[in-house]
Structures are given as C-alpha cells and as structure tokens.
Write a protein that holds these residues in place. Sequence first.
Motif, PDB file in Angstrom:
ATOM      1  N   LEU A   4      -0.213   1.905   9.758  1.00  0.00           N
ATOM      2  CA  LEU A   4      -1.083   2.742   9.032  1.00  0.00           C
ATOM      3  C   LEU A   4      -0.664   4.120   8.909  1.00  0.00           C
ATOM      4  O   LEU A   4      -0.412   4.655   9.698  1.00  0.00           O
ATOM      5  CB  LEU A   4      -2.375   2.808   9.800  1.00  0.00           C
ATOM      6  CG  LEU A   4      -3.720   3.618   9.017  1.00  0.00           C
ATOM      7  CD1 LEU A   4      -4.002   3.156   7.493  1.00  0.00           C
ATOM      8  CD2 LEU A   4      -4.705   3.723   9.934  1.00  0.00           C
ATOM      9  N   ASP A   5      -0.623   4.581   7.619  1.00  0.00           N
ATOM     10  CA  ASP A   5      -0.309   6.037   7.527  1.00  0.00           C
ATOM     11  C   ASP A   5      -1.695   6.775   7.499  1.00  0.00           C
ATOM     12  O   ASP A   5      -2.320   6.648   6.614  1.00  0.00           O
ATOM     13  CB  ASP A   5       0.441   6.256   6.178  1.00  0.00           C
ATOM     14  CG  ASP A   5       0.913   7.757   5.881  1.00  0.00           C
ATOM     15  OD1 ASP A   5       0.228   8.477   6.562  1.00  0.00           O
ATOM     16  OD2 ASP A   5       1.526   8.030   4.930  1.00  0.00           O
ATOM     17  N   ILE A   6      -1.924   7.580   8.573  1.00  0.00           N
ATOM     18  CA  ILE A   6      -3.562   8.034   8.665  1.00  0.00           C
ATOM     19  C   ILE A   6      -3.413   9.117   7.659  1.00  0.00           C
ATOM     20  O   ILE A   6      -4.680   9.670   7.224  1.00  0.00           O
ATOM     21  CB  ILE A   6      -3.711   8.504   9.818  1.00  0.00           C
ATOM     22  CG1 ILE A   6      -2.950   9.732  10.518  1.00  0.00           C
ATOM     23  CG2 ILE A   6      -3.676   7.229  11.017  1.00  0.00           C
ATOM     24  CD1 ILE A   6      -3.542  10.222  11.531  1.00  0.00           C
ATOM     25  N   THR A   7      -2.480   9.560   6.919  1.00  0.00           N
ATOM     26  CA  THR A   7      -2.663  10.571   5.931  1.00  0.00           C
ATOM     27  C   THR A   7      -3.242   9.881   4.551  1.00  0.00           C
ATOM     28  O   THR A   7      -3.708  10.443   3.525  1.00  0.00           O
ATOM     29  CB  THR A   7      -1.237  11.305   5.390  1.00  0.00           C
ATOM     30  OG1 THR A   7      -0.589  10.197   4.822  1.00  0.00           O
ATOM     31  CG2 THR A   7      -0.579  12.002   6.501  1.00  0.00           C
ATOM     32  N   LYS A   8      -3.177   8.311   4.501  1.00  0.00           N
ATOM     33  CA  LYS A   8      -3.454   7.637   3.423  1.00  0.00           C
ATOM     34  C   LYS A   8      -5.101   7.351   3.616  1.00  0.00           C
ATOM     35  O   LYS A   8      -5.440   6.420   2.768  1.00  0.00           O
ATOM     36  CB  LYS A   8      -2.523   6.403   3.220  1.00  0.00           C
ATOM     37  CG  LYS A   8      -1.112   6.796   2.869  1.00  0.00           C
ATOM     38  CD  LYS A   8      -1.025   7.400   1.523  1.00  0.00           C
ATOM     39  CE  LYS A   8       0.401   8.205   1.314  1.00  0.00           C
ATOM     40  NZ  LYS A   8       1.379   7.099   1.595  1.00  0.00           N
ATOM     41  N   LEU A   9      -5.466   7.492   4.753  1.00  0.00           N
ATOM     42  CA  LEU A   9      -6.951   7.002   4.934  1.00  0.00           C
ATOM     43  C   LEU A   9      -7.733   7.842   3.701  1.00  0.00           C
ATOM     44  O   LEU A   9      -7.293   9.171   3.273  1.00  0.00           O
ATOM     45  CB  LEU A   9      -7.728   7.468   6.271  1.00  0.00           C
ATOM     46  CG  LEU A   9      -7.311   6.752   7.424  1.00  0.00           C
ATOM     47  CD1 LEU A   9      -7.465   7.548   8.722  1.00  0.00           C
ATOM     48  CD2 LEU A   9      -7.771   5.033   7.213  1.00  0.00           C
TER      49      LEU A   9
END
Lengths: 130, 130
Positions: A4-9
């Motif tokens: 998970l790329d948390i900038t992509k939430l």
Amino acid sequence: MQQLDITKLKYDRSGLIPAIVQDYATREVLMVAYMNQEAVEKTLTTLETWFWSRSRQKFWHKGESSGNVQKVREIYHDCDKDTLLVLVDQKGAACHEGYYSCFHYRINRDCTVEIVGEQQFDPDEVYGKI
Amino acid sequence: MQQLDITKLKYDRSGLIPAIVQDYATREVLMVAYMNQEAVEKTLTTLETWFWSRSRQKFWHKGESSGNVQKVREIYHDCDKDTLLVLVDQKGAACHEGYYSCFHYRINRDCTVEIVGEQQFDPDEVYGKI
C-alpha cells in the motif's frame, strides 16, 4: 502480497480520511476521527492513534490529555480506499463525555433519544473545567 | 427522554453525514456511506438503509441492485452529532466486491496489504459486467 502506498489512500479536499476506531475485543465502535497522511504514518509507526483535529487544526494524539490512549491492533482500508478501520485496545474510555463509546445516543424510530451505557469518568476531572 | 431534531445533526457543507454500518449480530463493521437529511428520514421510516450516492448524485437504497438489503436494528449518533452508527441485519454481503465487509484489506505495519475473508459472490454476476 500487495504494497500500500499511503499517499494513494483517498483523502478528501482537506487532505483527510475518516478513521473508525473499534474495540478489538468487543467490536464496539468507539469513535470516528480524521487522519491526514502524516497521522496515518504516525499511527502505523507508534501503534497508537494519531488524528488531525479539524477544530484545533493540529495533530491529536488520542489520550494525550486524558491518558486514554488507544493501542492499535489492526488497521484496514475499505474497497474504495476512502475510509480506515482501526481496531484498538482502549485504555479508560474513548468519549470525552466520559462514556466508553462516543456512540451512546440511541435514536428511536420516533426520534426520541436514549443514552446507552454508563459514564465511566467525570469529564471535568479528566480534562479540567473550561 | 430527549427528542432529536434531525435537521440539527451536523451535516457537512455538502449536506451529508457519514453513516457507519455495522452487523448487529457479529458487530463487524461492514461499510461507510453518506446520508443527507432525507436519507436519514427514509432510513428511519423504512428501517432499511438509504444513502446519498456522492458519485451518482442520487438516492441509493442499499440492495436495490444486488438484493443485499440492510434491515435496520438500531441507530446511534455520536457525541458531536456528526456521525451515525447503523446496526443492521445484512442480507448477502455488503461489499460490491462480493465480500461481507468493505473493510477486507488489512494493512500491515510494513504497508503490505492482505485480503481477509472469503468472496461470497461474483460481482459480475450480481451487478452485470460494465
């Protein structure tokens, strides 16, 4: 396994994502608060809950005033990546009104409201009188 | 007993309030969607969940396409009156991806993500291929 790329939430236009906090043992829903990307990172790193306070416009480490910290057990995102679910061990009570859950107002079909649960602490004693 | 004026719930600037949907029996958190005032009224009147679809900009009676309706057992508001918690009996599965809960993506501390739970239906069969 996916990464998970948390900038992509999916953060809203204020850069926030709602986080539901749920008791790990009883599955009671305790509260909802909002995280920005840095609060998500702090929560994952410290395994205690961090939020962005919309009213105070600053980071809010849950329990910093009351001592009622939330130890993170599991975190989920939903199918739309626009909401988080955080399962915790809750110390004390989650609600600033002294109840274990913030959701202690049950709405009946006729719109009367009943308070459910017992007040566990006196907010004036924990947070001080304003 | 207090009377709730549902016009006094705290809707956001789009007129919406988030509603957490939780399984009444297991307490599993199933999904989050948004209600406007009329969706709150429809939910209280019909005892099935109604939302306002932000993407489609129209009312969304959960289960209208899939048959997976949610029978309302209890509704709560939180201490800030800005979030609802709706406890339901879920028919079928809540998630449009075919899982019982929308929160089936568990985020590990290293940001790997694991899918939790079993897919209960094939979305293509229920909703049709787009």
